[in-house]
Design an enzyme around this catalytic site. Structure first.
Site, PDB file in Angstrom:
ATOM      1  N   ASP A  65       0.835  -1.193   0.000  1.00  0.00           N
ATOM      2  CA  ASP A  65       0.000   0.000   0.000  1.00  0.00           C
ATOM      3  C   ASP A  65       0.878   1.255   0.000  1.00  0.00           C
ATOM      4  OD1 ASP A  65      -2.671   1.291   0.422  1.00  0.00           O
ATOM      5  OD2 ASP A  65      -1.725   1.915   2.298  1.00  0.00           O
TER       6      ASP A  65
ATOM      7  N   GLU B 270       1.663  -0.439  -5.040  1.00  0.00           N
ATOM      8  CA  GLU B 270       0.781   0.681  -5.363  1.00  0.00           C
ATOM      9  C   GLU B 270       1.732   1.876  -5.489  1.00  0.00           C
ATOM     10  OE1 GLU B 270      -3.303   2.777  -3.749  1.00  0.00           O
ATOM     11  OE2 GLU B 270      -1.751   2.268  -2.285  1.00  0.00           O
TER      12      GLU B 270
END
Length: 657
Positions: free
Chosen positions: A336, A371
């Site tokens: 993330d 990401e």
């Protein structure tokens, strides 16, 4: 009272050796560290850690056993302007704890103070760490090691995936155990999935703001103990680890990999007004990026940012990743806000954590997905990650939506994204699989909502619809919301089919959002992070729908097309791809830039994707040969087509010769 022996400075955390427990804790700026042991009655016993090797505090407690509850009190300066926030009145979680007992509730006692310290003791309500022992029979478990070129990723939430599944026993729905149930595994196999990517499973906390509104953090991107499984997903917190490993073992036997979404960019301690759980009180200055005024660099939008350039924090993050691979046999990670991993503070491909992963014989062998952004200046790093990483390809997401949902997009731009965005990823020896293609993800509209809503509807989140992106590239086809006339439903269905076909037959690694294959809707909520309810739980009553069969047929078709599974960049004249206009001729420069949205893509010289993304029915002249429409586009009457396909508006078809 038993005294602590000096013990050993490694490994980090609490480790039982059969005779006692060795405790270690990193803190470069602490002046004293107390180990706090809690008996069955909650009575606290404190011990100073006697060992101090470099920045590691350590001690050994003879006769201690698994199940022992503990925490730390860390002494040091309270100097907020210098980034130090030590407060021994607050019991702290071991960052390497494997199990947590207690809940992270919104309570003033779980805060350390802002400018002035809060010296009220909180041990009575603070969560405690639990010493665990690791004995598990993996039998003959082996990682599937699916080649990247054959990988199909399915992004899912542990609870939301099975909580409403009627064929899974009620007592295990929404749990780790349900992931390994034969019904779930058979479904994934029939769909064609090769990798199950789970939203965060490490222990997380709900933000105080959400708790005050009666909401909770559903997605789990608010970590508090990165080595501990979130207990709410277990049938029993004491058996969470074995339940999780049982599921992984069962998935592996079916040839399905497990990828964990992991949050190494921030912690649940949030900003300076946030709670004090662990890192802030252990060594705030080392664990976080600190500004000159003592506040946090908020490059994550969550109040703080982990300093993954600090050697001790790199060691902590690396140990965490190795733990999940070695102890739980996970097959990879999705990181993330992964740009934070490369901050020094500027983003660098040779940042310390990247280098540690590259040099690790364990971590360098698993799937790594970034990401590739954060919210700081210079935070958009799509295409710039080290070669070991694949990356979420937002270029593909936006182009697919713009092309099919009536926004202006030249054929050349669409083709570039269809060809694994080679302008972005074809560098440093990377392969097409480095592009993780997606049309939807947990963050944003579901696929059905992309064709039913022009605007987000996030009122239930309690922020007056201010949260969530406004750049959705969606199209409600004339009516906001679900339902409508038969014509409206059919037009929306055609758009869903087109988007799924583009996703699953493009070069790169496709990622499917769980539920998109049977039309799951969040009723226009494009930021459902705090919705632990039927808005996000998958409704399996539609799982046998035509859309599910359509999706499965596309995935199985993909696996038959060499140009998509060989994981090689397409080159002019190599037989992998030809780009043709509606007359089966190579596109001219002008057509690439200004032509109508009509295109034929010939893959491996045998499979033809004919596209008419205009508003009018159009004749598409097929290349020479005898062509048959193939599933999921073939009907009961499937004649040979040798010349022309009548392309419906916003339609496409796949043929084979």
């Amino acid at each position: 009272m038993t005294q602590l022996a000096i013990g050993k400075p490694a490994p980090l955390g609490a480790h039982y050796d059969g005779q006692g427990v060795n405790f270690t804790l990193f803190s470069a700026h602490a002046e004293r560290v107390e180990l706090c042991i809690f008996d069955a009655n909650g009575q606290e016993h404190r011990y100073d850690l006697p060992g101090h090797s470099g920045d590691i505090w350590h001690g050994y407690l003879p006769d201690a056993r698994p199940g022992l509850r503990y925490g730390y009190r860390v002494h040091g300066p309270w100097q907020p302007a210098e980034g130090h926030r030590f407060n021994p009145a607050k019991l702290l979680i071991d960052p390497c704890a494997r199990q947590i007992d207690g809940e992270f509730k919104d309570n003033p006692l779980l805060h350390a103070g802002h400018n002035e310290p809060d010296y009220r003791d909180n041990a009575a309500i603070a969560p405690k760490c639990v010493v665990v022992v690791d004995h598990y029979d993996w039998e003959d478990d082996a990682p599937p090691r699916t080649p990247w070129g054959s990988t199909i990723i399915y992004e899912a939430h542990v609870k939301g995936l099975t909580y409403l599944h009627p064929e899974i026993p009620v007592e295990i729905r929404g749990t780790y155990k349900a992931l390994g149930h034969p019904v779930m595994i058979n479904y994934l196999k029939q769909l064609g999935i090769t990798a199950l990517e789970l939203l965060p499973v490490a222990q997380f906390a709900s933000e105080p703001r959400l708790q005050r509104m009666g909401l909770s953090n559903y997605w789990g991107y608010n970590p508090v103990a990165m080595f501990a499984l979130h207990p709410a997903y277990a049938c029993s917190p004491e058996t969470a680890l074995d339940e999780f490993r049982d599921a992984i073992k069962a998935l592996h036997k079916a040839g399905i990999e497990v990828i964990l979404d992991i949050v190494l960019n921030h912690s649940a301690e949030l900003d300076l007004d946030g709670p004090l759980f662990s890192l802030r009180g252990i060594d705030n200055r080392s664990y976080y990026w600190i500004r000159e005024d003592g506040d946090y660099h908020n490059w994550t939008g969550c109040g703080n940012t982990l300093n993954l350039s600090h050697p001790a924090v790199v060691d902590y993050a690396s140990a965490c990743l190795r733990y999940w691979v070695e102890t739980c046999h996970v097959d990879g990670f999705r990181f993330d806000l992964a740009a934070v991993m490369g901050r020094t503070p500027e983003f660098r491909q040779d940042a310390p954590l990247f280098t540690a992963i590259q040099n690790c014989p364990v971590l360098s062998q698993v799937k790594l997905i970034a990401e590739p952004w954060d919210i700081a200046p210079g935070g958009y790093q799509v295409g710039n990650f080290p070669p070991l990483f694949a990356e979420w390809n937002d270029h593909f997401r936006d182009a697919a939506r713009r092309f099919w949902l009536h926004y202006d997009l030249p054929l050349g731009a669409f083709a570039g994204r269809f060809a694994a965005s080679s302008d972005v990823f074809k560098r440093n020896g990377r392969l097409p699989s480095a592009a993780i293609n997606l049309v939807t993800a947990h963050d944003g509209f579901t696929l059905r909502d992309c064709v039913c809503f022009n605007h987000k509807h996030n009122e239930a989140n309690g922020e007056e619809n201010r949260d969530g992106t406004n750049n959705n590239y969606s199209n409600n086809h004339g009516k906001e919301g679900l339902g409508g006339t038969l014509d409206l439903v059919e037009r929306r269905r055609d758009s869903i089919h087109a988007l799924l076909t583009t996703l699953l037959l493009s070069q790169g690694t496709p990622m499917l959002l769980a539920g998109d294959e049977h039309g799951h809707s969040q009723h226009g909520n494009n930021n459902a992070y705090c919705q632990d309810n039927q808005l996000t739980w998958l409704d399996w009553s539609q799982a046998s729908s035509g859309l599910t069969a359509f999706t499965a047929a596309l995935i199985h078709l993909r696996k038959r097309i060499p140009a998509l599974v060989e994981n090689r960049w397409w080159e002019e004249g190599d037989g992998n791809v030809r780009w043709l206009n509606r007359y089966a001729q190579p596109l001219s420069t002008d057509e690439w830039q200004n032509g109508p949205k009509q295109l034929q893509i010939l893959l491996s010289d045998r499979f033809l994707i004919a596209i008419n993304a205009t508003l009018e029915v159009t004749e598409i002249v097929l290349p020479a040969g005898e062509w048959h429409a193939i599933p999921p586009f073939a009907g009961e009457d499937n004649p040979v087509i040798t010349a022309v396909w009548q392309g419906p508006a916003h339609g496409l078809c796949v043929f084979q010769r």
